[in-house]
Write a protein that holds these residues in place. Sequence first.
Motif, PDB file in Angstrom:
ATOM      1  N   ALA A 227       0.826  -1.207   0.000  1.00 36.39           N
ATOM      2  CA  ALA A 227       0.000   0.000   0.000  1.00 36.39           C
ATOM      3  C   ALA A 227       0.863   1.261   0.000  1.00 36.39           C
ATOM      4  N   VAL A 228       1.923   1.238   0.814  1.00 36.59           N
ATOM      5  CA  VAL A 228       2.812   2.402   0.864  1.00 36.59           C
ATOM      6  C   VAL A 228       3.481   2.621  -0.490  1.00 36.59           C
ATOM      7  N   ASP A 229       3.928   1.510  -1.115  1.00 35.79           N
ATOM      8  CA  ASP A 229       4.573   1.615  -2.426  1.00 35.79           C
ATOM      9  C   ASP A 229       3.627   2.175  -3.473  1.00 35.79           C
ATOM     10  N   LYS A 230       2.319   1.997  -3.298  1.00 31.16           N
ATOM     11  CA  LYS A 230       1.341   2.497  -4.272  1.00 31.16           C
ATOM     12  C   LYS A 230       0.780   3.848  -3.859  1.00 31.16           C
ATOM     13  N   GLY A 231       1.444   4.480  -2.883  1.00 33.40           N
ATOM     14  CA  GLY A 231       1.090   5.850  -2.537  1.00 33.40           C
ATOM     15  C   GLY A 231      -0.009   6.009  -1.511  1.00 33.40           C
ATOM     16  N   PHE A 232      -0.418   4.974  -0.827  1.00 34.01           N
ATOM     17  CA  PHE A 232      -1.511   5.067   0.147  1.00 34.01           C
ATOM     18  C   PHE A 232      -1.045   5.789   1.412  1.00 34.01           C
ATOM     19  N   GLN A 233      -1.917   6.684   1.913  1.00 32.77           N
ATOM     20  CA  GLN A 233      -1.637   7.433   3.129  1.00 32.77           C
ATOM     21  C   GLN A 233      -2.412   6.832   4.307  1.00 32.77           C
ATOM     22  N   ARG A 234      -1.958   7.157   5.509  1.00 35.55           N
ATOM     23  CA  ARG A 234      -2.670   6.711   6.711  1.00 35.55           C
ATOM     24  C   ARG A 234      -3.947   7.544   6.883  1.00 35.55           C
TER      25      ARG A 234
ATOM     26  N   GLY B 110      -5.002   6.815  12.012  1.00 35.96           N
ATOM     27  CA  GLY B 110      -3.776   6.031  11.972  1.00 35.96           C
ATOM     28  C   GLY B 110      -3.986   4.541  11.833  1.00 35.96           C
ATOM     29  N   VAL B 111      -5.211   4.094  11.595  1.00 35.63           N
ATOM     30  CA  VAL B 111      -5.499   2.651  11.563  1.00 35.63           C
ATOM     31  C   VAL B 111      -5.597   2.128  10.136  1.00 35.63           C
ATOM     32  N   GLY B 112      -6.281   2.842   9.246  1.00 34.79           N
ATOM     33  CA  GLY B 112      -6.443   2.398   7.865  1.00 34.79           C
ATOM     34  C   GLY B 112      -5.567   3.200   6.907  1.00 34.79           C
ATOM     35  N   ARG B 113      -5.782   2.965   5.609  1.00 35.71           N
ATOM     36  CA  ARG B 113      -5.030   3.707   4.576  1.00 35.71           C
ATOM     37  C   ARG B 113      -5.996   4.104   3.456  1.00 35.71           C
ATOM     38  N   TYR B 114      -5.607   5.177   2.693  1.00 36.64           N
ATOM     39  CA  TYR B 114      -6.457   5.635   1.601  1.00 36.64           C
ATOM     40  C   TYR B 114      -5.582   6.217   0.489  1.00 36.64           C
ATOM     41  N   PHE B 115      -6.162   6.286  -0.753  1.00 36.56           N
ATOM     42  CA  PHE B 115      -5.438   6.848  -1.894  1.00 36.56           C
ATOM     43  C   PHE B 115      -6.436   7.165  -2.994  1.00 36.56           C
ATOM     44  N   TYR B 116      -6.173   8.279  -3.712  1.00 42.02           N
ATOM     45  CA  TYR B 116      -7.011   8.623  -4.857  1.00 42.02           C
ATOM     46  C   TYR B 116      -6.181   8.473  -6.130  1.00 42.02           C
ATOM     47  N   ASN B 117      -6.633   7.562  -7.019  1.00 44.78           N
ATOM     48  CA  ASN B 117      -5.961   7.315  -8.287  1.00 44.78           C
ATOM     49  C   ASN B 117      -6.610   8.208  -9.344  1.00 44.78           C
ATOM     50  N   LYS B 118      -5.897   9.285  -9.731  1.00 39.62           N
ATOM     51  CA  LYS B 118      -6.464  10.258 -10.665  1.00 39.62           C
ATOM     52  C   LYS B 118      -6.703   9.663 -12.039  1.00 39.62           C
ATOM     53  N   GLU B 119      -5.796   8.824 -12.496  1.00 38.28           N
ATOM     54  CA  GLU B 119      -5.930   8.255 -13.837  1.00 38.28           C
ATOM     55  C   GLU B 119      -7.192   7.416 -13.967  1.00 38.28           C
ATOM     56  N   LEU B 120      -7.523   6.653 -12.919  1.00 39.13           N
ATOM     57  CA  LEU B 120      -8.705   5.774 -12.964  1.00 39.13           C
ATOM     58  C   LEU B 120      -9.928   6.421 -12.317  1.00 39.13           C
ATOM     59  N   SER B 121      -9.755   7.607 -11.739  1.00 39.23           N
ATOM     60  CA  SER B 121     -10.859   8.276 -11.017  1.00 39.23           C
ATOM     61  C   SER B 121     -11.463   7.349  -9.968  1.00 39.23           C
ATOM     62  N   VAL B 122     -10.615   6.798  -9.126  1.00 38.18           N
ATOM     63  CA  VAL B 122     -11.097   5.887  -8.090  1.00 38.18           C
ATOM     64  C   VAL B 122     -10.430   6.228  -6.760  1.00 38.18           C
ATOM     65  N   TYR B 123     -11.260   6.384  -5.752  1.00 36.32           N
ATOM     66  CA  TYR B 123     -10.779   6.592  -4.388  1.00 36.32           C
ATOM     67  C   TYR B 123     -10.857   5.249  -3.688  1.00 36.32           C
ATOM     68  N   VAL B 124      -9.735   4.810  -3.117  1.00 33.58           N
ATOM     69  CA  VAL B 124      -9.691   3.496  -2.464  1.00 33.58           C
ATOM     70  C   VAL B 124      -9.339   3.680  -0.994  1.00 33.58           C
ATOM     71  N   GLU B 125     -10.084   3.011  -0.140  1.00 37.26           N
ATOM     72  CA  GLU B 125      -9.799   3.035   1.296  1.00 37.26           C
ATOM     73  C   GLU B 125      -9.635   1.607   1.800  1.00 37.26           C
ATOM     74  N   ILE B 126      -8.588   1.394   2.578  1.00 35.70           N
ATOM     75  CA  ILE B 126      -8.340   0.079   3.190  1.00 35.70           C
ATOM     76  C   ILE B 126      -8.820   0.168   4.641  1.00 35.70           C
ATOM     77  N   ILE B 127      -9.797  -0.661   5.007  1.00 38.11           N
ATOM     78  CA  ILE B 127     -10.393  -0.610   6.344  1.00 38.11           C
ATOM     79  C   ILE B 127     -10.121  -1.932   7.069  1.00 38.11           C
TER      80      ILE B 127
END
Length: 601
Positions: free
Chosen positions: A549-556, A560-577
Amino acid sequence: DNGIGFTQDNYDSFITSDSLYKIKKGGKGLGRVLGFKAFQEVHVTSYFAASNDSGMPMLKRTFSFDPTSAVKGGIEEPIEGDLSIRRTSVLLKNYIETYQKHCPKDLEIIGYRILEHCLPFFNNPNCPEFMLEDEEQKINIVDLFMEKFGLDATKGNFSSKGNFFSFRGFKMFGDKHSEHKLVFAAHKREVVSENLSRYIPNLKSRITDPKKGNVIYVGFIEGPYLDENVSNDRTSFSFPLHRVDDEDFLIDQPCLDDIREKAVSIVEKDLSNYLGEINRTKKDFVRNYIVNNAPQYRLLLPHLDSFIVSIDPNIDLNGLELLLHDKYHKISQQIKRESDKLLQDEQIDMDSPVYHEKLSGLVEQINEMSKSELVQYIVHRKIVLDFLEKALRRKEDSDNYQLESLIHKIVYPMRKTSEDVPYDQQNLWIIDERLNYHSLLISDKPLNTNNLVETESEDRPDLLIFNNTLAFSCDDSILNSAVIIEFKQPGRKDYGKEDPITQVYRLVRDIRLGNIADEHGRQILVSQSGVQFYGYIICDISPSFDTIAVDKGFQRTPDGVGRYFYNKELSVYVEIIPYTKLLNDAKKRNAILFDKLGIPR
């Protein structure tokens, strides 16, 4: 038996089939035949007074018979003696096993059975002495009647369709009785016996007298109508048992239902003190259960008196829950019918006090109903979260966790679409309240096999039950957003060739390339600005997956428990819960609701 014995007249009647000799007392000449239902032999010895011209004061007659042969013996024999030896003995032999194994052995219980069968006989102040004895005990049945029943039986009369009946209610005290009975009698003997608890639920258990202890009630019904219609074997009646709802079926005589209905009303009046106390106890029990455990049924509290009588006093909590659910449904339907009728009545004067009174009452009931339905939903959420918490634990005696399919089923049924699942059977609120409102939904189905997304792609989450996908939109008219939810097995550490983030991205591409249609195959409009995707990956974050997740740019996330990232190219917001965050966040969002209802968290 120290009666007159087998005189010639009595003996002649005895050996005559269907004799009418004692018809006035209800005798039909079948008693000796019925005895062979339970015994294989009968032996009779009778000492009786001789006639004046016999030359001897006493005579003796001995005979026997069985089901296959005629009476044997029966010849009179003169003997010396006085009338003090007058007696008749009947010996029943070879007790058939089918009956023998069910026969009570306790002498007092046998005495009770005799009393129940012939209650009016023993209720007569001139009743002769009746002894019951075995090798160890001797009981005077009349004394037993006085001790356990007394002569204070309830007496009543009623009529049905021109026929008059007498009723007597007996209270049997002691611990050797089994059930409350309603007895239909003919010629002072029991014909049909019914368990009273079938008609008075409060009698499904013993009632208690403060002074005399346990009480069993026996209601005894007699009347000429019953005497005249009893069958020859005295086990049934010839009149109809039940009412017939047929206008062409005209009958002017009462059926058993008619007679019973009148008798039961007398029983309820006779036992009103006992039954009233039982109802008060049940009412307190039901009220406490609703207030403390099932507030969703508060709507029923004003209606308790209308159905408290029908509740089994021995009901358990599961049975009570089912009963309250049924009553709630019926009363809520009744309120809806009444409100519809009031609103559709074009003749009613809306300014009249009657209208305002009815309207006010209905509004109050509808408010209570709405509150109850809201409470039911909140209680449902609490139960769902309890199930989810249990599902996230390790299996007993194992280091492994439950498969993600179990969590999937809690959140949403598997292999279904939004056309298959009612709103109240989905629990998407566990992830996000907004997810409850959608137009399309696919649960655990390959993209190329469902009717909602037209695509040739065979891509889908892993075909095994570990990987399951949900996709739906947030707008009923134009598709402008879609959500993908991925569940992974709790405690999973390694994902092999494809990690969950890559899997979500692949699914986004598959859906973008396909045509989206509704369940009827009609194409769904897509927003001109394109579809915005949201991805939820529900899993425990292992160190290896956290690195991915860190390698793919995901932030805490802020906590501080989960991670999230917005992929502009695919227009998708992903959250890891993580599962712990999923459960705790859902609990926090619903805590205020549980607290307001007093439901322990």
